[in-house]
Scaffold this active site. Structure first.
Site, short mmCIF file in Angstrom:
data_model
loop_
_atom_site.label_atom_id
_atom_site.label_comp_id
_atom_site.label_asym_id
_atom_site.label_seq_id
_atom_site.Cartn_x
_atom_site.Cartn_y
_atom_site.Cartn_z
N SER A 106 0.62 -0.96 0.26
CA SER A 106 0.49 -0.02 -0.08
C SER A 106 0.52 1.25 -0.36
O SER A 106 2.14 0.76 0.56
CB SER A 106 -0.76 -0.28 0.91
N TYR A 129 -2.20 5.85 -4.92
CA TYR A 129 -3.14 6.72 -4.66
C TYR A 129 -2.54 8.02 -4.63
O TYR A 129 -1.21 7.86 -5.17
CB TYR A 129 -3.21 7.29 -3.56
N THR A 155 -5.48 2.79 -7.08
CA THR A 155 -7.40 2.63 -6.09
C THR A 155 -7.99 3.91 -6.30
O THR A 155 -7.20 4.84 -6.47
CB THR A 155 -6.74 2.76 -4.72
N ARG A 164 -15.56 6.20 8.77
CA ARG A 164 -15.76 4.57 9.84
C ARG A 164 -15.96 5.74 10.58
O ARG A 164 -15.20 5.62 11.48
CB ARG A 164 -14.82 4.20 9.50
N LYS A 251 -8.25 -0.53 -9.22
CA LYS A 251 -9.07 -1.27 -7.67
C LYS A 251 -10.14 0.18 -7.50
O LYS A 251 -9.80 0.73 -6.53
CB LYS A 251 -7.86 -1.17 -7.11
N HIS A 275 -13.54 -1.63 -1.26
CA HIS A 275 -12.51 -1.25 -0.02
C HIS A 275 -12.82 -2.19 1.23
O HIS A 275 -12.99 -1.30 2.15
CB HIS A 275 -12.57 0.16 -0.14
N ARG A 278 -15.61 0.07 3.51
CA ARG A 278 -15.16 0.80 4.31
C ARG A 278 -15.35 2.62 3.16
O ARG A 278 -15.02 3.29 4.17
CB ARG A 278 -13.57 1.05 4.16
C1 LIG Z 1 -6.43 -2.33 7.70
C2 LIG Z 1 -7.15 -1.94 6.10
C3 LIG Z 1 -6.47 -0.68 5.84
C4 LIG Z 1 -7.07 -0.76 3.89
N1 LIG Z 1 -5.41 -0.23 3.06
C5 LIG Z 1 -5.92 0.24 1.58
C6 LIG Z 1 -4.91 1.24 1.51
O1 LIG Z 1 -3.70 0.92 2.03
N2 LIG Z 1 -5.10 0.90 -0.01
C7 LIG Z 1 -6.07 0.60 -0.38
O2 LIG Z 1 -5.95 0.46 -2.19
N3 LIG Z 1 -6.80 -0.21 0.01
C8 LIG Z 1 -6.76 -0.17 0.94
N4 LIG Z 1 -7.98 -1.32 2.42
C9 LIG Z 1 -8.48 -2.28 1.33
C10 LIG Z 1 -8.30 -2.91 0.46
O3 LIG Z 1 -7.23 -3.54 0.02
C11 LIG Z 1 -9.86 -4.55 0.35
O4 LIG Z 1 -9.66 -3.43 -0.62
C12 LIG Z 1 -10.27 -4.64 1.58
O5 LIG Z 1 -9.44 -5.00 2.61
C13 LIG Z 1 -11.18 -6.00 0.94
O6 LIG Z 1 -11.96 -6.45 2.29
P1 LIG Z 1 -11.83 -7.65 3.30
O7 LIG Z 1 -10.84 -6.95 4.45
O8 LIG Z 1 -12.92 -8.00 3.74
O9 LIG Z 1 -11.38 -9.34 2.65
C14 LIG Z 1 -7.33 -1.92 3.01
C15 LIG Z 1 -8.11 -2.68 3.95
C16 LIG Z 1 -8.41 -2.41 5.14
C17 LIG Z 1 -8.79 -3.60 6.15
#
Ligand SMILES: Cc1cc2nc3c(=O)[nH]c(=O)nc-3n(C[C@H](O)[C@H](O)[C@H](O)COP(=O)(O)O)c2cc1C
Length: 381
Positions: A106, A129, A155, A164, A251, A275, A278
């Site tokens: 990330s 990003y 992303t 959140r 993404k 995401h 989120r």
């Molecule tokens: C704690 C956390 C941090 C994340 N940080 C990023 C990030 O920096 N960049 C990004 O593209 N997605 C980020 N995501 C999204 C994840 O890449 C992914 O889309 C998501 O976690 C998938 O859902 P799941 O956790 O239920 O499997 C993050 C998700 C979580 C839970």
């Protein structure tokens, strides 16, 4: 407790991590409807059971992102791994390398791409990003080139950060530095604290050399978030396509027309993602969005999917409905938080075993055979 599944790792992560970090990983936006739908919609699908099928050797390897992989999933980008375990990014990349699967770093990471390249020869992907400061973006792209990044995941579903509410209550978003109150809360988890403190003062290494981002991971992350380009559009994706000569994947796609647009611009694939629930609360689950997207883009365009993957059977369902491969988010973040590198290794192993058992009970020998069967073996209940 000896963890036997991803849910157990979540419980262990909850015990080990300070609440502020566990809630940040575990939570979704607003009422968390989309986050729950990601899970509920997997549960609403059933797998076809076929018995007495001639035994054949099992093969879990498959193709996605233009390469053969030993397992049909990889570790997706999760921010701040180095805050959940000391040297968290390094631990995750080592676990991925040992399993032969890719890891995507990330933008919001404690380790830099160069740090990871120094410790692994495994496949590295980078999640970008796009920032309003294009010179910094250019720096990121150059770092990715130097580190031999295979695929750039841009992303696109976070121009504005979803609220959140767990984070708001915990004060996570407004934190920019260690206050005495926060230190007291962190000190309640001494094992976690010792592990993270041993790795040194965490900072977001990608911007560590830029004083305008401040000092320490929290302040740097807050400043970085503010700089995410809110005006990002397809024009920028087209620019990125020109600029980045490696594979480019968008993404955060949920609509068929967006996936078609990405394909037509020359992207190498998309990640069907909300995401992890989120961002837009009320958006479709990813598994529900998948069939229409596959139908729209045709059989050859690479579709990755993430969101709510907690079981091997979820991965089978996603692949049956048209995904080329699947990306883990929270599943491995729980493993890392609970038990470091071994926790990530265990989560990968558990999911692989669950896939293996479920496929055998379905009378299917390989992931490629599952892809051939497609939706005929994954149906609504
Ligand atoms: C704690 C956390 C941090 C994340 N940080 C990023 C990030 O920096 N960049 C990004 O593209 N997605 C980020 N995501 C999204 C994840 O890449 C992914 O889309 C998501 O976690 C998938 O859902 P799941 O956790 O239920 O499997 C993050 C998700 C979580 C839970």
């Amino acid at each position: 407790m000896t963890p036997v599944n991803v849910h157990d790792f979540r419980d262990l992560a909850r015990r080990r991590l300070p609440k502020i970090f566990f809630d940040y990983i575990d939570g979704g936006s607003f009422d968390e409807l989309t986050m729950r739908a990601n899970r509920a919609d997997f549960a609403a699908l059933e797998l076809r059971q076929n018995v007495l099928v001639e035994p054949r050797p099992q093969d879990l390897s498959t193709d996605f992102l233009g390469a053969r992989h030993p397992l049909p999933f990889m570790l997706g980008p999760v921010g701040f791994l180095g805050l959940y375990a000391g040297k968290g990014e390094e631990k995750a990349v080592h676990a991925a390398r040992a399993a032969g699967i890719p890891f995507c770093l990330s933008t919001f990471s404690i380790a830099s791409l160069a740090d990871l390249r120094a410790v692994t020869d495994g496949v590295l992907h980078f999640q970008l990003y796009v920032l309003d400061d294009r010179s910094l973006c250019e720096e990121f792209l150059q770092a990715a080139e130097h580190a031999g990044v295979d695929t750039l995941f841009v992303t696109v579903d976070t121009a504005i950060t979803g609220i959140r509410e767990r984070d708001v209550r915990n004060g996570f978003r407004s934190l920019t530095r260690l206050t005495p109150g926060l230190l007291a809360r962190l000190a309640m988890k001494p094992r976690w604290l010792a592990d993270v403190a041993l790795a040194g003062m965490p900072s977001v290494r990608a911007v560590g050399h830029r004083p305008e981002f401040g000092r320490g991971a929290l302040e740097q992350a807050a400043n970085l978030s503010r700089r995410i380009d809110k005006t990002l559009s397809w024009t920028d994706i087209a620019w990125l396509r020109e600029r980045w000569t490696g594979k480019l994947v968008v993404k955060g796609v949920l609509a068929a027309e967006d996936a078609v647009r990405a394909r037509d611009i020359g992207c190498d694939g998309v990640v069907i993602s909300n995401h992890g629930g989120r961002q837009l609360d009320g958006a479709s689950s990813t598994i529900r969005a998948l069939p229409a997207i596959r139908a729209a883009v045709g059989p050859d365009f690479c579709l990755m999917l993430d969101g709510g993957i907690r079981r091997g059977s979820d991965i089978i369902k996603a692949i049956g409905l048209g995904a080329d491969g699947v990306m883990l988010g929270r599943a491995y973040a729980y493993g890392l938080s609970a038990a470091g590198q071994q926790g990530v290794t265990d989560v990968i192993g558990i999911l692989a075993r669950e896939i293996s058992i479920s496929l055998a009970l379905m009378g299917i020998a390989s992931i490629d055979e599952l892809k051939d069967h497609g939706a005929e073996v994954v149906r609504p209940r």
